[in-house]
Write a protein that holds these residues in place. Sequence first.
Motif, PDB file in Angstrom:
ATOM      1  N   ASN A 158       0.898  -1.527  -0.289  1.00 39.90           N
ATOM      2  CA  ASN A 158      -0.651   0.007  -0.462  1.00 39.90           C
ATOM      3  C   ASN A 158       0.746   1.365  -0.222  1.00 39.90           C
ATOM      4  OD1 ASN A 158      -2.487  -1.174   0.056  1.00 39.90           O
ATOM      5  ND2 ASN A 158      -2.494  -1.336   1.984  1.00 39.90           N
ATOM      6  N   HIS A 159       1.905   1.174   0.621  1.00 42.45           N
ATOM      7  CA  HIS A 159       2.826   2.147   0.631  1.00 42.45           C
ATOM      8  C   HIS A 159       3.793   2.035  -0.451  1.00 42.45           C
ATOM      9  CE1 HIS A 159       3.028   3.835   5.191  1.00 42.45           C
ATOM     10  NE2 HIS A 159       2.731   2.822   5.233  1.00 42.45           N
TER      11      HIS A 159
ATOM     12  N   HIS B 284       5.663   5.588  -1.538  1.00 39.74           N
ATOM     13  CA  HIS B 284       6.298   6.443  -0.122  1.00 39.74           C
ATOM     14  C   HIS B 284       7.180   5.157   0.018  1.00 39.74           C
ATOM     15  CE1 HIS B 284       5.773   6.307   3.846  1.00 39.74           C
ATOM     16  NE2 HIS B 284       6.218   7.595   3.636  1.00 39.74           N
ATOM     17  N   VAL B 285       8.172   5.461   0.674  1.00 36.19           N
ATOM     18  CA  VAL B 285       8.960   4.609   0.845  1.00 36.19           C
ATOM     19  C   VAL B 285       9.936   5.265   2.158  1.00 36.19           C
ATOM     20  CG1 VAL B 285      11.266   2.642   0.495  1.00 36.19           C
ATOM     21  CG2 VAL B 285       9.643   3.188  -1.028  1.00 36.19           C
ATOM     22  N   ASN B 286       9.459   4.561   3.758  1.00 35.09           N
ATOM     23  CA  ASN B 286      10.848   4.924   4.701  1.00 35.09           C
ATOM     24  C   ASN B 286      11.557   4.385   4.721  1.00 35.09           C
ATOM     25  OD1 ASN B 286       9.520   2.831   5.758  1.00 35.09           O
ATOM     26  ND2 ASN B 286       7.452   3.904   6.992  1.00 35.09           N
ATOM     27  N   ASP B 287      12.865   4.328   5.479  1.00 40.50           N
ATOM     28  CA  ASP B 287      13.087   3.792   5.979  1.00 40.50           C
ATOM     29  C   ASP B 287      13.041   2.283   6.363  1.00 40.50           C
ATOM     30  OD1 ASP B 287      14.983   5.465   5.685  1.00 40.50           O
ATOM     31  OD2 ASP B 287      14.770   6.332   7.791  1.00 40.50           O
ATOM     32  N   GLY B 288      11.682   1.540   7.442  1.00 43.60           N
ATOM     33  CA  GLY B 288      11.595   0.643   7.891  1.00 43.60           C
ATOM     34  C   GLY B 288      11.487  -0.158   6.400  1.00 43.60           C
ATOM     35  N   ILE B 289      10.619   0.206   5.643  1.00 44.54           N
ATOM     36  CA  ILE B 289      10.002  -0.927   4.071  1.00 44.54           C
ATOM     37  C   ILE B 289      10.932  -0.719   3.453  1.00 44.54           C
ATOM     38  CG2 ILE B 289       9.030  -0.198   1.991  1.00 44.54           C
ATOM     39  CD1 ILE B 289       6.777   1.386   4.159  1.00 44.54           C
TER      40      ILE B 289
ATOM     41  N   GLN C 140      13.583   3.625  -7.089  1.00 47.46           N
ATOM     42  CA  GLN C 140      12.873   3.586  -8.021  1.00 47.46           C
ATOM     43  C   GLN C 140      11.450   3.331  -7.905  1.00 47.46           C
ATOM     44  OE1 GLN C 140      15.362  -0.234  -7.129  1.00 47.46           O
ATOM     45  NE2 GLN C 140      17.707   0.785  -9.013  1.00 47.46           N
ATOM     46  N   VAL C 141      10.410   4.069  -6.859  1.00 48.22           N
ATOM     47  CA  VAL C 141       9.798   3.371  -6.576  1.00 48.22           C
ATOM     48  C   VAL C 141       8.940   4.970  -6.790  1.00 48.22           C
ATOM     49  CG1 VAL C 141       7.940   2.883  -4.925  1.00 48.22           C
ATOM     50  CG2 VAL C 141      10.027   1.020  -5.217  1.00 48.22           C
ATOM     51  N   TRP C 142       7.561   5.547  -7.424  1.00 49.08           N
ATOM     52  CA  TRP C 142       7.615   6.540  -7.756  1.00 49.08           C
ATOM     53  C   TRP C 142       6.133   6.360  -7.801  1.00 49.08           C
ATOM     54  CZ3 TRP C 142      10.605   4.933 -11.472  1.00 49.08           C
ATOM     55  CH2 TRP C 142      10.622   5.304 -12.551  1.00 49.08           C
ATOM     56  N   ALA C 143       5.340   7.582  -7.173  1.00 46.75           N
ATOM     57  CA  ALA C 143       3.947   7.259  -8.983  1.00 46.75           C
ATOM     58  C   ALA C 143       3.927   8.431  -9.033  1.00 46.75           C
ATOM     59  CB  ALA C 143       2.945   7.378  -7.089  1.00 46.75           C
ATOM     60  N   ASN C 144       2.362   8.476 -10.161  1.00 49.59           N
ATOM     61  CA  ASN C 144       2.764   9.959 -11.005  1.00 49.59           C
ATOM     62  C   ASN C 144       1.844  11.161 -10.321  1.00 49.59           C
ATOM     63  OD1 ASN C 144       0.857  11.652 -12.996  1.00 49.59           O
ATOM     64  ND2 ASN C 144       2.223  10.396 -14.212  1.00 49.59           N
TER      65      ASN C 144
END
Length: 657
Positions: free
Chosen positions: A392-393, A398-403, A597-601
């Motif tokens: 879902n993140h 959205h990627v935080n340090d934990g993910i 490498q993870v982004w949303a429009n």
Amino acid sequence: MDLNDAVLTCAVNIHWTNAVGEVGRKLAYRTATLRLVRNDLREMFVEVTPEKLKPLKLKLKDMMVHKKFMSEGKATFNFKAEQCALYLSNAPPGTLMLFLRTIFVKMNGSEGEQQETPSALQKKIREHMLSGKPSSFEEISPVTTAEMILARKKAGLLSRGSTTTPSPAAAKKRRYDELKSTEDKSAVPAAKKLYQADTEDSLRLSEEQMEVLRACTAGKNVFFTGSAGTGKSFLLRKIISALPPDGTVATASTGVAACLIGGTTLHAFAGIGGGDATMARCLELSSRPMSARTWRNCKRLIIDEISMVDGQFFEKIEAVARQIRRNERPFGGIQLILCGDFLQLPPVIKSEVDAKQRFCFQSNVWESCIQCVFELKQVHRQSDPEFVKILNHLRIGHVNDGIAARLVSTSKQKIEGNGILATQLCSHTKDAASINESKLENLSGDKVLFRAEDSDAGMSKQLDQQVQAPSQLYLKLNAQVMLLKNINIANGLVNGARGVVVRLEQGLPIVRFKNNQEYACKHEKWIIKTATGGILTRRQVPLKLAWAFSIHKSQGLTLDCVEMSLSKVFEAGQAYVALSRAKSLNSVRILDFDAKQVWANPQVLQFYKGFRRRLIDTTMIPLGPKNRDKKPGEGKSNSALAKLKKSLMNKPLVSIS
């Protein structure tokens, strides 16, 4: 809409024949409702009620059902005693299957009634006639689990050519006995085998999926979305089976997605090529007799993977629909059912000009075309809450340090087992093909060719584009393969299951899967529709080489052993799509993960913010009476509602910690 297994609405033709077989009386009804009823003597009847006419009842005795074309919404009942034939057409296939199943179970699943002696029945009839009471009829009660079990048992024991459904072969008889103790009590049999369990048709819709189905069968223009794994394509197949076949056109933006729902590509249906031409040229192309007839016959247009349809193309086909149908309502009055997730793969754009109107929701006609919006939230593909939260993140970029740390840790996981290697998920199709060819050549032994049987050899190229199963499949012993059909859901033999070829028997590959199940891969059938409503089929062993697979070709798959490198990701949402194919975090290995490498429009994120606002406005129940009737102290309810709406509108798609 609550689905009733004993009620069916469709077109009905009834023919009576004389002693020499000549057709005498005929009745034809464009729309009639069929109900299964019982009289005081517990005899079963099918009651046919045409619009504004009195019902007609036919006793279900000495009756044969022909259901070969059930998937097309057609069936025939032959009543021998009454020398009558009942022809059903344009029935919703799913509803027709349930209706026929109820007849089968009720005629074969009642212990007491089926064993009643002729003398006892005659006594009942005599007592009823002496009572002087007119016959009364009541609807058949719902099918019980006990009735279903007994009906399946009898199906395995009845002699061939029974009065309802022919009995299965000896091999199936053994299977029914095995299923008896392990079967899912809530299972619904598959559409083409009224009493067979353990297929996708045995899965029931959740309440949120039922809400979408009700809106679609009520004739609303619907757009429903949801994250990967929420059952969008599964629901779409259920929607298609609940609608009358005549006038229902199932399409998708890609060939693979179209095959998954048994439809055609949107571009093939629209008849305007790639949509690159001017509007005047598009109208000219769609005015050709065949294309125009297709548009005029369409009453319900279904589009899967709407996120990959660009805004300009959507706008052009909407104008084409109005022009060809001579109707100025949105899409010329056609009911629209759109499905997709704009946070997954976006449309392919050819120029910077196209980028200004890249997505469907950016077109000028989107708002006027959609009446109801829904979002599926229950994830079915993954059961691990941690993995679902991570996905879902990733969906919103959205990627935080934990993910990041958790995903990086998967790079050291050993996910192989039983001789099965991890499938490499590639961002480019040609890379996957090259890896598979190289790995197969490096295996010892001779290659064995499995050639597909296509219904039309001249259409093999189109079938190659839309069907996962290749026209020519070369295999060797120890070849890494992937299953391409749901064969047995309970035993894990599902679309995307990984296996290895362990031997060949009687010309069939025997595959051992990751869960240690062995399966002889018999030929399966894939069906796609042409733009004109024709049907193309391919029969092939349901396997594909699986050392590597492309992200774009992974639609509808649930991968249980997958390795991915996201370094070549080139589109928003591509990393999310790749990772969401995995069944669990324990079945995936991610190499060289980088949060960049993870982004949303951002345009899509803004659209979903407005989408949530609309969802709240249409589903929230107002609190308190209208202002003109308001009494002192009642204004707090409306104020509380406004605050709640505001807080929900500003809430992100997932809570970010």
